[in-house]
Design an enzyme around this catalytic site. Structure first.
Site, mmCIF file in Angstrom:
data_model
loop_
_atom_site.group_PDB
_atom_site.id
_atom_site.type_symbol
_atom_site.label_atom_id
_atom_site.label_comp_id
_atom_site.label_asym_id
_atom_site.label_seq_id
_atom_site.Cartn_x
_atom_site.Cartn_y
_atom_site.Cartn_z
ATOM 1 N N ASN A 12 61.893 35.978 28.443
ATOM 2 C CA ASN A 12 61.625 37.297 29.020
ATOM 3 C C ASN A 12 62.797 38.200 28.673
ATOM 4 O OD1 ASN A 12 61.193 39.534 30.594
ATOM 5 N ND2 ASN A 12 61.386 38.485 32.563
ATOM 6 N N HIS A 98 56.736 39.358 38.309
ATOM 7 C CA HIS A 98 58.166 39.020 38.246
ATOM 8 C C HIS A 98 58.877 39.637 39.450
ATOM 9 C CE1 HIS A 98 62.327 38.813 36.925
ATOM 10 N NE2 HIS A 98 61.930 37.886 36.069
ATOM 11 N N GLU A 100 61.523 41.151 39.727
ATOM 12 C CA GLU A 100 62.058 42.511 39.494
ATOM 13 C C GLU A 100 60.954 43.559 39.616
ATOM 14 O OE1 GLU A 100 63.963 41.522 35.791
ATOM 15 O OE2 GLU A 100 65.375 40.257 36.890
ATOM 16 N N GLU A 168 60.615 31.079 40.014
ATOM 17 C CA GLU A 168 61.914 31.701 39.760
ATOM 18 C C GLU A 168 62.559 32.075 41.095
ATOM 19 O OE1 GLU A 168 61.990 33.434 35.473
ATOM 20 O OE2 GLU A 168 61.403 35.007 36.865
ATOM 21 N N GLY A 174 69.854 35.518 36.820
ATOM 22 C CA GLY A 174 71.010 36.261 36.332
ATOM 23 C C GLY A 174 72.312 35.967 37.056
ATOM 24 N N SER A 213 68.584 31.435 35.377
ATOM 25 C CA SER A 213 69.846 30.936 34.817
ATOM 26 C C SER A 213 69.694 29.665 33.985
ATOM 27 C CB SER A 213 70.888 30.718 35.937
ATOM 28 O OG SER A 213 71.238 31.958 36.526
#
Ligand code: 13P
Length: 251
Positions: A12, A98, A100, A168, A174, A213
């Site tokens: 991604n 996602h 985000e 996730e 991140g 990560s």
């Protein structure tokens, strides 16, 4: 026992990549030969690069996906792109839900479900993301949260060829921090159980990816966990060497 689903390692790229980044895709394609026998590879560039990447990857063992789609096939939705448009420019998949998108664009479970169903309507693979926040994990509410997301955002039809789940944990994205193998195993077993209870024929074959990560240095351990059928990779997917280093866990 049923055979494990064929693994998928998807990158991604988020809001990263310009024309010059085509070189990374070419390097991924060049390195894909040694992996393609064992796992599917996918790159999800920003929408601006979708058509170009799909053209470059045509005939190569690397799938191209988008990062979001609108639920409607067409209409007055300025700035959005539909699943049909993604398919039209050569994309084969789309990430939906996602964290985000859920956070920055207030996408709730019904919206994510509508997008997943749009993806399947257009003949795309939907990669549906779920995951708990740090607060939810600390409160011991991880599985409750995931169950609610699954209940609210899974499409009606569970089809292993057109649906992938990505677990996730938001706190692992991140940050360089990942859950331990036992935690990943517990969550993936829970998701598998949920999918199989919902659809005893489709559920067992649906790929459940881990994301958050993932790097070449931890990929082997994470991908060896039972019911982990691949990875959804963010930062480390931007460099062909790192992405291929992760996928090499399957080579
Ligand atoms: P990172 O691999 O950068 O943690 O991102 C994970 C992710 O959000 C993939 O969708």
């Amino acid at each position: 026992m049923a055979t494990a689903p064929r693994p998928l390692v998807a990158g991604n790229w988020k809001m990263n990549g310009l024309s010059a980044s085509a070189g990374e895709l070419e390097a991924i394609i060049a390195g894909a030969a040694g992996i393609a026998a064992e796992a599917d590879l996918m790159v999800c560039p920003p929408a601006t690069l979708l058509a170009r990447f799909a053209a470059i990857a045509r005939g190569a063992p690397v799938l191209i996906g988008a990062q979001d789609c609108h639920a409607e096939p067409a209409g007055a939705f300025t700035g959005d792109i539909s699943a049909e448009m993604i398919a039209d420019c050569g994309g084969q998949a789309v990430i939906v839900g996602h964290s985000e998108r859920r956070f920055y664009h207030q996408e709730d479970d019904p919206a994510v479900k509508a997008k997943a169903m749009a993806a399947m309507r257009a003949g795309l693979i939907a990669i549906l993301c779920i995951g708990e926040t740090k607060q939810e994990r600390d409160a011991g509410a991880t599985l409750v949260r995931l169950e609610k997301q699954l209940q609210g955002s899974l499409p009606e039809r569970l089809d292993a060829a057109s649906l992938v789940i990505a677990y996730e944990p938001v706190w692992a994205i991140g940050t360089g921090v990942t859950p331990g193998p036992a935690d990943v195993e517990e969550v993936h077993a829970f998701i598998r159980q949920f999918l199989t209870a919902r659809d005893p024929s489709g559920g067992p074959g649906i790929r459940i990816l881990y994301g958050g990560s993932v790097k070449p240095s931890n990929a082997r351990d994470l991908l060896a966990v039972r019911n982990v059928n691949g990875a959804l990779v963010g930062g480390a997917s931007l460099k062909a060497a790192d992405f291929l280093g992760i996928a090499a866990a399957y080579a």
